[in-house]
Design a protein around this motif. Structure first.
Motif, PDB file in Angstrom:
ATOM      1  N   CYS A  81       0.858  -1.186   0.000  1.00  0.00           N
ATOM      2  CA  CYS A  81       0.000   0.000   0.000  1.00  0.00           C
ATOM      3  C   CYS A  81       0.893   1.233   0.000  1.00  0.00           C
ATOM      4  O   CYS A  81       1.818   1.338   0.805  1.00  0.00           O
ATOM      5  CB  CYS A  81      -0.891  -0.010   1.242  1.00  0.00           C
ATOM      6  N   CYS A  84       0.102   3.408   3.609  1.00  0.00           N
ATOM      7  CA  CYS A  84       0.560   2.963   4.932  1.00  0.00           C
ATOM      8  C   CYS A  84       1.744   2.004   4.848  1.00  0.00           C
ATOM      9  O   CYS A  84       2.259   1.566   5.871  1.00  0.00           O
ATOM     10  CB  CYS A  84      -0.591   2.327   5.707  1.00  0.00           C
ATOM     11  N   CYS A 116      -4.475  -0.260   0.307  1.00  0.00           N
ATOM     12  CA  CYS A 116      -5.127  -1.381   0.997  1.00  0.00           C
ATOM     13  C   CYS A 116      -6.575  -1.506   0.506  1.00  0.00           C
ATOM     14  O   CYS A 116      -7.319  -0.525   0.529  1.00  0.00           O
ATOM     15  CB  CYS A 116      -5.173  -1.144   2.509  1.00  0.00           C
ATOM     16  N   CYS A 121      -6.084   1.607   6.388  1.00  0.00           N
ATOM     17  CA  CYS A 121      -4.663   1.937   6.589  1.00  0.00           C
ATOM     18  C   CYS A 121      -4.397   2.420   8.015  1.00  0.00           C
ATOM     19  O   CYS A 121      -3.319   2.155   8.558  1.00  0.00           O
ATOM     20  CB  CYS A 121      -4.221   3.003   5.606  1.00  0.00           C
TER      21      CYS A 121
END
Ligand SMILES: [Zn+2]
Length: 170
Positions: A81, A84, A116, A121
């Motif tokens: 991601c 994050c 995500c 996140c």
């Protein structure tokens, strides 16, 4: 994050029309969530799982982005991601398209990134959720530093979208 009302959330979207922002499904559970433990708001439309949303506090005020998730391409390798920095196997990360303009006619003016799939996140950053079946990178950052990094990443994503369209909130 501070608490915001549903109408503040709807007004924050910079990349969809006013009408579209009014139609966004904002789950009750999201409004009742513990906002203090959120880095930004992220959710998937329960009726239309290809549509995701994120809303973040910036220096210029509350900003929201509508995202379109691309269908997963089978079981590929783990992806990270870009907000994050969590690694997910399989469909845990989605390639999302983010329109740069409020007008649907302009939909080819968009950018893509990996986020995500569940848009949680905040939870991954704070260690409340962990993806199964994949080893995360070793990191020396504290939770606070990771939270700051996630927030910076979301804010710079919003900036990139806004600067690409000249969009300003209503
Ligand atoms: Zn994430």
């Amino acid at each position: 994050m501070n608490t915001h009302t549903e109408s503040e959330i709807r007004k924050s979207f910079v990349n969809c029309s006013k009408g579209a922002a009014q139609r966004i499904a904002i789950p009750r559970t999201l409004l009742d969530a513990d906002w203090e433990s959120l880095i930004f708001l992220g959710w998937v439309d329960p009726k239309s799982p290809q549509s995701g949303y994120l809303v973040v506090e910036t220096e210029a005020g509350l900003r929201g982005l509508a995202l379109q998730k691309n269908p997963p391409k089978g079981r590929g390798s783990a992806q990270m991601c870009q907000l994050c920095m969590t690694l997910h196997p399989g469909s845990g990360v989605s390639l999302v398209s983010i329109q740069r303009s409020k007008s649907a006619k302009d939909r080819y003016n968009s950018m893509a990134t990996y986020i995500c799939s569940d848009l949680r996140c905040s939870d991954y950053t704070l260690g409340k959720k962990r993806p199964d079946g994949v080893r995360q990178m070793e990191e020396t950052l504290s939770v606070e530093q990771r939270a700051e990094r996630t927030l910076d990443n979301v804010r710079s994503l919003v900036e990139r979208i806004e600067s690409g369209s000249g969009a300003r909130p209503r």
